[in-house]
Design a protein around this motif. Sequence first.
Motif, PDB file in Angstrom:
ATOM      1  N   ASN A  11      32.712  34.814  38.908  1.00 31.33           N
ATOM      2  CA  ASN A  11      31.658  34.583  37.874  1.00 31.33           C
ATOM      3  C   ASN A  11      31.925  35.600  36.462  1.00 31.33           C
ATOM      4  O   ASN A  11      31.639  35.290  35.542  1.00 31.33           O
ATOM      5  CB  ASN A  11      30.232  34.793  38.431  1.00 31.33           C
ATOM      6  CG  ASN A  11      30.177  33.756  39.490  1.00 31.33           C
ATOM      7  OD1 ASN A  11      30.239  32.448  39.140  1.00 31.33           O
ATOM      8  ND2 ASN A  11      29.401  34.039  40.719  1.00 31.33           N
ATOM      9  N   MET A  12      32.164  36.860  37.013  1.00 26.13           N
ATOM     10  CA  MET A  12      32.556  37.897  36.026  1.00 26.13           C
ATOM     11  C   MET A  12      33.728  38.098  35.312  1.00 26.13           C
ATOM     12  O   MET A  12      34.026  38.039  34.153  1.00 26.13           O
ATOM     13  CB  MET A  12      31.805  39.240  36.609  1.00 26.13           C
ATOM     14  CG  MET A  12      30.365  39.303  37.000  1.00 26.13           C
ATOM     15  SD  MET A  12      29.289  39.298  35.437  1.00 26.13           S
ATOM     16  CE  MET A  12      29.490  40.941  34.913  1.00 26.13           C
ATOM     17  N   ASP A  31      43.950  35.367  41.447  1.00 24.71           N
ATOM     18  CA  ASP A  31      42.866  35.214  42.277  1.00 24.71           C
ATOM     19  C   ASP A  31      43.209  34.502  43.456  1.00 24.71           C
ATOM     20  O   ASP A  31      44.284  33.704  43.310  1.00 24.71           O
ATOM     21  CB  ASP A  31      41.663  34.559  41.689  1.00 24.71           C
ATOM     22  CG  ASP A  31      40.191  34.657  42.081  1.00 24.71           C
ATOM     23  OD1 ASP A  31      39.477  35.431  41.608  1.00 24.71           O
ATOM     24  OD2 ASP A  31      39.984  34.298  43.430  1.00 24.71           O
ATOM     25  N   LEU A  65      36.156  42.631  41.661  1.00 27.50           N
ATOM     26  CA  LEU A  65      36.423  41.895  42.776  1.00 27.50           C
ATOM     27  C   LEU A  65      34.970  42.386  43.450  1.00 27.50           C
ATOM     28  O   LEU A  65      34.217  43.240  43.087  1.00 27.50           O
ATOM     29  CB  LEU A  65      37.489  43.057  43.756  1.00 27.50           C
ATOM     30  CG  LEU A  65      38.779  42.638  43.377  1.00 27.50           C
ATOM     31  CD1 LEU A  65      39.894  43.673  43.810  1.00 27.50           C
ATOM     32  CD2 LEU A  65      39.231  41.145  43.610  1.00 27.50           C
ATOM     33  N   THR A  96      31.637  46.562  41.196  1.00 25.73           N
ATOM     34  CA  THR A  96      30.576  47.319  41.471  1.00 25.73           C
ATOM     35  C   THR A  96      30.766  47.653  42.910  1.00 25.73           C
ATOM     36  O   THR A  96      30.542  46.730  43.845  1.00 25.73           O
ATOM     37  CB  THR A  96      29.219  46.738  41.513  1.00 25.73           C
ATOM     38  OG1 THR A  96      29.079  46.263  40.056  1.00 25.73           O
ATOM     39  CG2 THR A  96      27.896  47.580  41.866  1.00 25.73           C
ATOM     40  N   LYS A 246      22.652  44.334  46.920  1.00 26.43           N
ATOM     41  CA  LYS A 246      23.925  44.873  47.186  1.00 26.43           C
ATOM     42  C   LYS A 246      23.921  46.268  46.553  1.00 26.43           C
ATOM     43  O   LYS A 246      24.227  47.336  46.844  1.00 26.43           O
ATOM     44  CB  LYS A 246      25.119  44.080  46.690  1.00 26.43           C
ATOM     45  CG  LYS A 246      26.200  44.678  46.600  1.00 26.43           C
ATOM     46  CD  LYS A 246      27.170  43.985  45.939  1.00 26.43           C
ATOM     47  CE  LYS A 246      28.686  44.799  45.580  1.00 26.43           C
ATOM     48  NZ  LYS A 246      29.490  44.444  44.753  1.00 26.43           N
TER      49      LYS A 246
HETATM   50  P1  NAD Z   1      32.706  36.496  42.581  1.00 25.16           P
HETATM   51  O1  NAD Z   1      32.480  36.431  43.840  1.00 25.16           O
HETATM   52  O2  NAD Z   1      32.268  35.615  41.582  1.00 25.16           O
HETATM   53  O3  NAD Z   1      34.204  36.816  42.264  1.00 25.16           O
HETATM   54  C1  NAD Z   1      34.979  37.597  42.703  1.00 25.16           C
HETATM   55  C2  NAD Z   1      36.246  37.153  42.915  1.00 25.16           C
HETATM   56  O4  NAD Z   1      37.366  37.962  43.424  1.00 25.16           O
HETATM   57  C3  NAD Z   1      36.480  35.848  43.519  1.00 25.16           C
HETATM   58  O5  NAD Z   1      36.867  34.686  42.757  1.00 25.16           O
HETATM   59  C4  NAD Z   1      37.431  35.936  44.659  1.00 25.16           C
HETATM   60  O6  NAD Z   1      38.296  34.883  45.189  1.00 25.16           O
HETATM   61  C5  NAD Z   1      38.267  37.119  44.251  1.00 25.16           C
HETATM   62  N1  NAD Z   1      39.111  37.966  45.029  1.00 25.16           N
HETATM   63  C6  NAD Z   1      38.497  38.393  46.268  1.00 25.16           C
HETATM   64  N2  NAD Z   1      39.603  39.177  46.972  1.00 25.16           N
HETATM   65  C7  NAD Z   1      40.748  39.243  46.248  1.00 25.16           C
HETATM   66  C8  NAD Z   1      41.998  39.597  46.380  1.00 25.16           C
HETATM   67  N3  NAD Z   1      42.253  40.497  47.236  1.00 25.16           N
HETATM   68  N4  NAD Z   1      42.737  39.131  45.432  1.00 25.16           N
HETATM   69  C9  NAD Z   1      42.528  38.388  44.355  1.00 25.16           C
HETATM   70  N5  NAD Z   1      41.330  37.922  44.088  1.00 25.16           N
HETATM   71  C10 NAD Z   1      40.451  38.273  45.105  1.00 25.16           C
HETATM   72  O7  NAD Z   1      31.925  37.879  42.163  1.00 25.16           O
HETATM   73  P2  NAD Z   1      31.483  38.372  40.731  1.00 25.16           P
HETATM   74  O8  NAD Z   1      29.933  37.868  40.514  1.00 25.16           O
HETATM   75  O9  NAD Z   1      32.443  38.026  39.638  1.00 25.16           O
HETATM   76  O10 NAD Z   1      31.232  39.872  40.639  1.00 25.16           O
HETATM   77  C11 NAD Z   1      32.407  40.627  40.771  1.00 25.16           C
HETATM   78  C12 NAD Z   1      31.858  42.126  40.729  1.00 25.16           C
HETATM   79  O11 NAD Z   1      31.015  42.580  39.636  1.00 25.16           O
HETATM   80  C13 NAD Z   1      31.026  42.503  41.979  1.00 25.16           C
HETATM   81  O12 NAD Z   1      31.527  43.896  42.564  1.00 25.16           O
HETATM   82  C14 NAD Z   1      29.518  42.321  41.390  1.00 25.16           C
HETATM   83  O13 NAD Z   1      28.787  43.312  41.997  1.00 25.16           O
HETATM   84  C15 NAD Z   1      29.792  42.865  39.990  1.00 25.16           C
HETATM   85  N6  NAD Z   1      28.711  42.273  39.087  1.00 25.16           N
HETATM   86  C16 NAD Z   1      28.450  41.193  39.018  1.00 25.16           C
HETATM   87  C17 NAD Z   1      27.428  40.683  38.197  1.00 25.16           C
HETATM   88  C18 NAD Z   1      27.140  39.300  38.107  1.00 25.16           C
HETATM   89  O14 NAD Z   1      26.011  38.995  37.639  1.00 25.16           O
HETATM   90  N7  NAD Z   1      27.543  38.413  38.776  1.00 25.16           N
HETATM   91  C19 NAD Z   1      26.930  41.781  37.394  1.00 25.16           C
HETATM   92  C20 NAD Z   1      27.498  42.897  37.203  1.00 25.16           C
HETATM   93  C21 NAD Z   1      28.238  43.521  38.061  1.00 25.16           C
END
Ligand code: NAD
Length: 296
Positions: A11-12, A31, A65, A96, A246
């Motif tokens: 998502n991010m 990914d 991640l 994070t 989290k």
């Molecule tokens: P998400 O689950 O949508 O995306 C994570 C991605 O990482 C997935 O596409 C997954 O397939 C990939 N992934 C996992 N292990 C992997 C690996 N070994 N190799 C390659 N790809 C891998 O999560 P997100 O919402 O994008 O959040 C990512 C980070 O950002 C988290 O740490 C979250 O806490 C932080 N964050 C999220 C938000 C939000 O609003 N979504 C806001 C601020 C911070």
Amino acid sequence: MAQVGFIGLGNMGGPMAANLIRAGHSVTVFDLSQAACQQLADAGAQVATSAGEAVVGAEYVISMLPAGKHVASVYLGDDGLLARLGPETTVLDCSTIDAATSREVGQAAAALGIGFMDAPVSGGVAAAAAGTLAFMCGGEAATFEKARVILSGMGKNIFHAGPAGAGQVAKGCNNMLLAIHMIGTCEALEMGVRNGLDPAVLSEIMLASSGRNWSLEVYNPYPGVMEKAPASNGYKPGFMVDLMAKDLGLAMDIASQSGVDNRMGQLARELYTRLQEAGMGQQDFSSVLTLLEQKN
Ligand code: NAD
């Protein structure tokens, strides 16, 4: 313009990588999800078949991640990315995660002469898409200066918080405070409403008084007060309860490791855990108001 390897296109990470392409950088992505890779291919990225392949020739490696265990497994060990990189590469982990893992990866990178920063973000999916994220960075000053050009393609406010791990600490402090003032705002509004006040009028009063805060100003948790806020749209996120829970867990670790008495933060975590247990993990975090409405 730089050669960037980008790992983690969720998502991010997806919209962040797309913004780097828009900013003119050459981006190779990886990914575990093929669908996520395909979206970035459509946006102009080269797609690699492994994380290792994505970082070949990269001047910058960026990761986004889910948690510390993913970051450790991507970077550390004989098969990890650090073993493949040299001092010409700067590594920016925007996930994070726990500060301890950021420090561990930072130390392993430093031992190899590789610049590393933890650079968690504030802002959520909308800010990731708009390129207006805030970055809180932990690493050497020279690495921070090198990273600016890349981070400015994805965000607006870029802060150097201190050495490796400091970005995660800053994020933990901010989100603990966010949870506390959101809950406080909900309590104040609920108390006013139960005593016959109009929540919109009370919000106006507090906004012009010393109770003013971000939750009240741009994210009013009372339905109907602010048309665009999640509260007025069935608590559709926004920023999910699961993510707040989290982040509060990570903040509690930082507090206990440093011996801080953070009882307000602990109470905030309890309330967000209760929301998760009530099946509201996917709702916006301002839905904590509904817990207060249930108590008679
Ligand atoms: P998400 O689950 O949508 O995306 C994570 C991605 O990482 C997935 O596409 C997954 O397939 C990939 N992934 C996992 N292990 C992997 C690996 N070994 N190799 C390659 N790809 C891998 O999560 P997100 O919402 O994008 O959040 C990512 C980070 O950002 C988290 O740490 C979250 O806490 C932080 N964050 C999220 C938000 C939000 O609003 N979504 C806001 C601020 C911070």
